[in-house]
Motif scaffolding. Structure first.
Motif, PDB file in Angstrom:
ATOM      1  N   LYS A  59      37.403  36.233  52.893  1.00  0.00           N
ATOM      2  CA  LYS A  59      37.546  37.119  51.750  1.00  0.00           C
ATOM      3  C   LYS A  59      39.025  37.236  51.405  1.00  0.00           C
ATOM      4  CE  LYS A  59      35.702  41.382  50.021  1.00  0.00           C
ATOM      5  NZ  LYS A  59      34.779  42.458  50.214  1.00  0.00           N
ATOM      6  N   GLY A  60      39.326  37.253  50.106  1.00  0.00           N
ATOM      7  CA  GLY A  60      40.705  37.416  49.686  1.00  0.00           C
ATOM      8  C   GLY A  60      40.968  36.822  48.318  1.00  0.00           C
ATOM      9  N   HIS A  61      42.222  36.451  48.109  1.00  0.00           N
ATOM     10  CA  HIS A  61      42.653  35.977  46.798  1.00  0.00           C
ATOM     11  C   HIS A  61      43.618  34.805  46.967  1.00  0.00           C
ATOM     12  CE1 HIS A  61      43.375  36.431  42.502  1.00  0.00           C
ATOM     13  NE2 HIS A  61      44.636  36.146  42.769  1.00  0.00           N
ATOM     14  N   SER A 117      46.206  32.344  44.428  1.00  0.00           N
ATOM     15  CA  SER A 117      46.804  32.067  43.120  1.00  0.00           C
ATOM     16  C   SER A 117      47.382  30.660  43.152  1.00  0.00           C
ATOM     17  CB  SER A 117      47.932  33.052  42.810  1.00  0.00           C
ATOM     18  OG  SER A 117      47.434  34.362  42.754  1.00  0.00           O
ATOM     19  N   GLU A 122      43.233  31.661  39.362  1.00  0.00           N
ATOM     20  CA  GLU A 122      43.149  32.806  40.273  1.00  0.00           C
ATOM     21  C   GLU A 122      41.758  32.791  40.897  1.00  0.00           C
ATOM     22  OE1 GLU A 122      45.742  34.897  40.788  1.00  0.00           O
ATOM     23  OE2 GLU A 122      46.958  33.799  39.325  1.00  0.00           O
ATOM     24  N   ASP A 179      39.179  34.578  43.432  1.00  0.00           N
ATOM     25  CA  ASP A 179      38.757  35.680  44.291  1.00  0.00           C
ATOM     26  C   ASP A 179      37.701  35.094  45.211  1.00  0.00           C
ATOM     27  OD1 ASP A 179      40.339  37.816  43.344  1.00  0.00           O
ATOM     28  OD2 ASP A 179      39.072  37.945  41.568  1.00  0.00           O
ATOM     29  N   ASP A 190      35.092  35.202  48.315  1.00  0.00           N
ATOM     30  CA  ASP A 190      34.221  36.021  49.155  1.00  0.00           C
ATOM     31  C   ASP A 190      33.072  35.125  49.589  1.00  0.00           C
ATOM     32  OD1 ASP A 190      32.886  37.946  50.529  1.00  0.00           O
ATOM     33  OD2 ASP A 190      32.552  39.274  48.825  1.00  0.00           O
TER      34      ASP A 190
END
Length: 159
Positions: A63-65, A67, A86, A88, A90
């Protein structure tokens, strides 16, 4: 190019998980995206990675992001066009296993598509559940990112 380790051993996820907060050089992003086709996607600068991996039941949860600045030639004018992707993330990852004898019977099969009552095998069987997979005792985060990134890229990048 600075060495970046994107491999996480599952045994390291026991107590609270692992955080991956890294900057990925453009050359590494280009390498992750190299599918052998031209024109190709390349890194347009440093990518930022902020992920948390932890054990959740029999899964590894990611889980996270992320860029990613990318570059690709426009499909109309062929000039390089920057893209800011970008992600996201999960995901739940299940460990890929070798098929059992029963599962092998279904894959070798008689050509019929009747899998009712078939045992749940590896991640290929879980495609509809939005679950990815890893092999062995290590999660190769680069491979997971590559797959997720290709799902987000535009089919016909244009300026």
């Amino acid at each position: 190019m600075e060495a970046v380790d994107l491999d996480v051993r599952v045994e390291d996820l026991d107590e609270g998980g692992v955080d991956l907060k890294q900057t990925l050089p453009a050359a590494l992003v280009s390498e992750l995206l190299d599918d052998g086709k031209t024109p190709r996607w390349t890194g347009g600068g440093e990518a930022r990675l902020d992920l948390h991996l932890e054990l959740e039941a029999s899964f590894v949860r990611v889980k996270g992001h992320v860029s990613l600045p990318l570059v690709h030639p426009c499909v109309r004018c062929l000039n390089d066009v920057p893209f800011a992707i970008e992600l996201d993330v999960d995901l739940r990852l299940v460990q890929r296993t070798k098929p059992t004898d029963v599962e092998a019977d279904y894959t070798a099969g008689d050509g019929s598509d009747d899998l009712e009552g078939a045992p749940l095998g590896d991640a290929a069987d879980l495609e509809d559940l939005d679950i990815a997979s890893y092999e062995g005792d290590t999660v190769h985060v680069g491979e997971v990112l590559r797959e997720q990134l290709f799902l987000e890229l535009p089919m016909h990048p244009a300026c």
